[in-house]
Write an enzyme that holds these catalytic residues in place. Structure first.
Site, short mmCIF file in Angstrom:
data_model
loop_
_atom_site.label_atom_id
_atom_site.label_comp_id
_atom_site.label_asym_id
_atom_site.label_seq_id
_atom_site.Cartn_x
_atom_site.Cartn_y
_atom_site.Cartn_z
N ALA A 141 0.88 -1.18 0.00
CA ALA A 141 0.00 0.00 0.00
C ALA A 141 0.91 1.22 0.00
O ALA A 141 1.83 1.32 0.83
CB ALA A 141 -0.90 0.00 1.23
N ILE A 173 4.66 -1.50 3.38
CA ILE A 173 4.54 -0.06 3.17
C ILE A 173 5.36 0.35 1.94
O ILE A 173 6.57 0.14 1.89
CB ILE A 173 5.04 0.74 4.40
CG1 ILE A 173 4.46 0.18 5.73
CG2 ILE A 173 4.75 2.23 4.23
CD1 ILE A 173 2.98 0.25 5.85
N LYS A 174 4.66 0.93 0.97
CA LYS A 174 5.32 1.33 -0.28
C LYS A 174 5.67 2.81 -0.21
O LYS A 174 4.80 3.65 0.07
CB LYS A 174 4.37 1.03 -1.45
CG LYS A 174 5.04 0.91 -2.80
CD LYS A 174 4.03 0.40 -3.82
CE LYS A 174 4.62 0.29 -5.20
NZ LYS A 174 3.58 0.02 -6.22
N LEU A 175 6.93 3.10 -0.47
CA LEU A 175 7.46 4.46 -0.28
C LEU A 175 8.18 4.91 -1.54
O LEU A 175 8.87 4.10 -2.18
CB LEU A 175 8.49 4.44 0.87
CG LEU A 175 7.96 3.93 2.21
CD1 LEU A 175 9.10 3.31 3.02
CD2 LEU A 175 7.31 5.06 2.98
#
Ligand code: G3P
Length: 216
Positions: free
Chosen positions: A56, A82-84
Site C-alpha cells: 500500500a 509499506i510502499k514508499l
C-alpha cells in the site's frame, strides 16, 4: 521467482489466487483510483485473500506524513507492506519502518544508484520500473541486471521486485536475470499460459478424440 499481481481489483486477485499465481499484491495511487474504492477498505479485503505481502503506497511526500500514513496501513493487517517513493524522505521512512520490523517496498526506482540507496535503507523490496524505461527508449532490463549484480556483489538482502512489467517477454527476461519477484497486471500473468502451438495441438487432439467415439 515470486509472482505479485499489480492491481487493486479483488475479483482478478481472487481468480489468480485460485490458480496459485499470487505470492503477493502491489497497488499504487493510480490502481486505487481505477478500483474506485477507499484505500484502507480495499487493502483490508486484499489482505484477507492473500497471505503474502500486499503493498500500500503512501501519498505523503514528507517523512512525518509518510510515517503517519504508514501507521494507518500497518493497522490493516500484518502482511501490509509499506510502499514508499524513492526520495530522501522515503528512504528515511524506509529505514525507520525497517527498524520497527515492517516490510517496505521502495518504488519509482529508475537507476542502479537509487537501488543501492534502498538496499542501504534496509528495504524489503526495491521496485525498478521496467516498462517506463522502455517507454523512453532505454532498456529496463539493463537496470534489473545492474541491480542484480550490485546486490550480489555486496550480498544485500533487498529483493528485486521487477515492476511496470507489460509483456510476457519482460517476465522471461526478469526470470533469466534472477529478479526475485515480478509484479504484473492480471492480463500479463494469465497470458503466460498462452502459446499458439498449445492451442493448435489441443484443437487437433480434441478433433481426433471425437473421431474415436470414446468417453472417459
Ligand atoms: O506498481 C507500479 C508499476 O507496476 C506501474 O506499471 O505499467 O503503470 O508503468 P506501469
Amino acid at each position: 521467482m515470486k509472482f505479485f499481481v499489480d492491481t487493486a481489483d479483488v475479483s482478478d486477485i481472487r481468480e489468480l489466487a485460485a490458480l496459485g499465481l499470487v505470492d503477493g499484491v502491489t497497488t499504487n495511487p493510480s490502481l486505487i483510483l481505477k478500483s474506485g474504492r477507499g484505500i484502507v477498505e480495499v487493502t483490508a479485503e486484499i489482505c484477507s485473500i492473500v497471505d503474502g505481502p500486499v503493498s500500500a503506497e503512501v501519498a505523503a511526500t514528507d517523512y512525518d506524513g509518510m510515517m503517519r500514513e504508514a501507521a494507518v496501513f500497518s493497522k490493516i493487517a500484518p502482511n501490509v507492506c509499506i510502499k514508499l517513493p524513492l526520495t530522501l524522505d522515503g528512504l528515511r521512512a524506509c529505514r525507520t519502518l525497517t527498524a520497527e520490523g515492517r516490510q517496505t517496498n521502495v518504488t519509482l526506482c529508475f537507476s542502479a544508484n537509487q537501488a543501492l540507496l534502498a538496499a542501504k535503507a534496509g528495504a524489503t523490496f526495491i521496485s525498478p520500473f521496467v516498462g517506463r524505461l522502455d517507454d523512453i527508449n532505454l532498456d529496463g532490463m539493463d537496470l534489473i541486471q545492474d541491480i542484480r549484480t550490485i546486490y550480489d556483489n555486496y550480498d544485500y538482502k533487498t529483493q528485486i521486485l521487477a515492476a511496470s512489467i507489460r509483456t510476457v517477454n519482460h517476465v522471461k527476461e526478469a526470470a533469466l536475470i534472477g529478479a526475485d519477484v515480478i509484479t504484473a497486471p492480471p492480463a500479463v500473468l494469465k497470458s503466460l499460459a498462452n502459446h499458439p502451438l498449445t492451442a493448435k495441438g489441443l484443437e487437433t487432439f480434441l478433433a481426433d478424440w471425437a473421431k474415436t467415439g470414446q468417453k472417459i
